[in-house]
Design an enzyme around this catalytic site. Structure first.
Site, mmCIF file in Angstrom:
data_model
loop_
_atom_site.group_PDB
_atom_site.id
_atom_site.type_symbol
_atom_site.label_atom_id
_atom_site.label_comp_id
_atom_site.label_asym_id
_atom_site.label_seq_id
_atom_site.Cartn_x
_atom_site.Cartn_y
_atom_site.Cartn_z
ATOM 1 N N GLN A 61 -42.179 16.014 -31.784
ATOM 2 C CA GLN A 61 -42.774 15.585 -30.509
ATOM 3 C C GLN A 61 -42.947 16.734 -29.528
ATOM 4 O O GLN A 61 -43.712 16.614 -28.570
ATOM 5 C CB GLN A 61 -41.925 14.486 -29.854
ATOM 6 C CG GLN A 61 -41.947 13.170 -30.616
ATOM 7 C CD GLN A 61 -41.105 12.125 -29.907
ATOM 8 O OE1 GLN A 61 -39.899 12.066 -30.100
ATOM 9 N NE2 GLN A 61 -41.727 11.311 -29.080
ATOM 10 N N CYS A 64 -42.330 4.708 -26.880
ATOM 11 C CA CYS A 64 -42.201 6.079 -27.387
ATOM 12 C C CYS A 64 -42.766 7.042 -26.359
ATOM 13 O O CYS A 64 -43.819 6.759 -25.772
ATOM 14 C CB CYS A 64 -42.968 6.206 -28.701
ATOM 15 S SG CYS A 64 -42.929 7.855 -29.427
ATOM 16 N N HIS A 78 -36.504 4.856 -35.500
ATOM 17 C CA HIS A 78 -37.677 5.290 -34.734
ATOM 18 C C HIS A 78 -37.775 6.823 -34.710
ATOM 19 O O HIS A 78 -38.836 7.385 -34.992
ATOM 20 C CB HIS A 78 -37.595 4.730 -33.308
ATOM 21 C CG HIS A 78 -38.688 5.194 -32.408
ATOM 22 N ND1 HIS A 78 -39.641 4.348 -31.878
ATOM 23 C CD2 HIS A 78 -39.006 6.434 -31.931
ATOM 24 C CE1 HIS A 78 -40.483 5.053 -31.142
ATOM 25 N NE2 HIS A 78 -40.114 6.315 -31.139
HETATM 26 NI NI NI Z 1 -40.908 8.111 -30.389
#
Ligand code: NI
Length: 180
Positions: free
Chosen positions: A52, A101, A143
């Site tokens: 991310q 998210c 997740h």
């Molecule tokens: Ni996420």
């Protein structure tokens, strides 16, 4: 302090399979861990995975934020830095719940996850991590580890209509309104 930009859905870097960490003493890994901690703190996330912030390594950070308002009776998740995680479902049961998210800002969707789970890996000091967990803790781990395989929660919706913007879902009574 290095708060990194969190990549958003559509960025191809979120869709790569992340690589196994070979050496926990690598200085680049030390910097990655600091950046994950700083970025997660700045974003108030429940968890953050290295892809991310654009780093294709199998590293996730989660927990440490105290009891979760959606699971007030669940034990708080300890702050955990997990490298090279391996997940093993414990039993066939799944549970559906709404997820969000940091890479899909403003949206929530209903996602089925394994209810009970064992996770193994190593922490930032190279020490083994081996826990069996359930409920929200198990959900967060699933997740975050999905990010390491290029998966985001909209890929796992149980029903494509159980997905939307937070204010609209709150107005429809589908998710609890968050106190201002
Ligand atoms: Ni996420």
């Amino acid at each position: 302090m290095a708060v990194r930009t969190v990549l958003r859905l559509g960025d191809p870097r979120l869709r790569q399979r992340a690589q196994v960490v070979a050496d926990v003493r690598d200085p680049a890994l030390r910097q990655l861990i600091v950046d994950l901690e700083d970025t997660m703190a700045a974003c108030s996330g429940a968890g953050l995975a290295a892809p991310q912030i654009g780093v294709p390594l199998r590293v996730v950070l989660f927990g440490g934020g105290g009891p979760n308002p959606r699971y007030p009776d669940a034990p708080a998740i300890p702050r955990t830095l997990l490298i090279n995680p391996v997940l093993t479902p414990l039993g066939p049961e799944r549970e559906e719940a709404w997820e969000g998210c940091l890479s899909v800002p403003g949206l929530r969707g209903r996602v089925p996850r394994w209810l009970r789970l064992r996770y193994q890996g190593i922490d930032g000091e190279g020490q083994p991590v081996d826990r069996s967990v359930e409920g929200f803790h198990a959900r967060v781990v699933q997740h975050e580890c999905d990010h390491l395989d290029g998966l985001l929660f909209p890929d796992r919706l149980s029903d494509p209509t159980a997905f939307g913007f937070i204010p609209e879902l709150e107005a429809a009574g589908l998710i609890p309104a968050v106190p201002a």
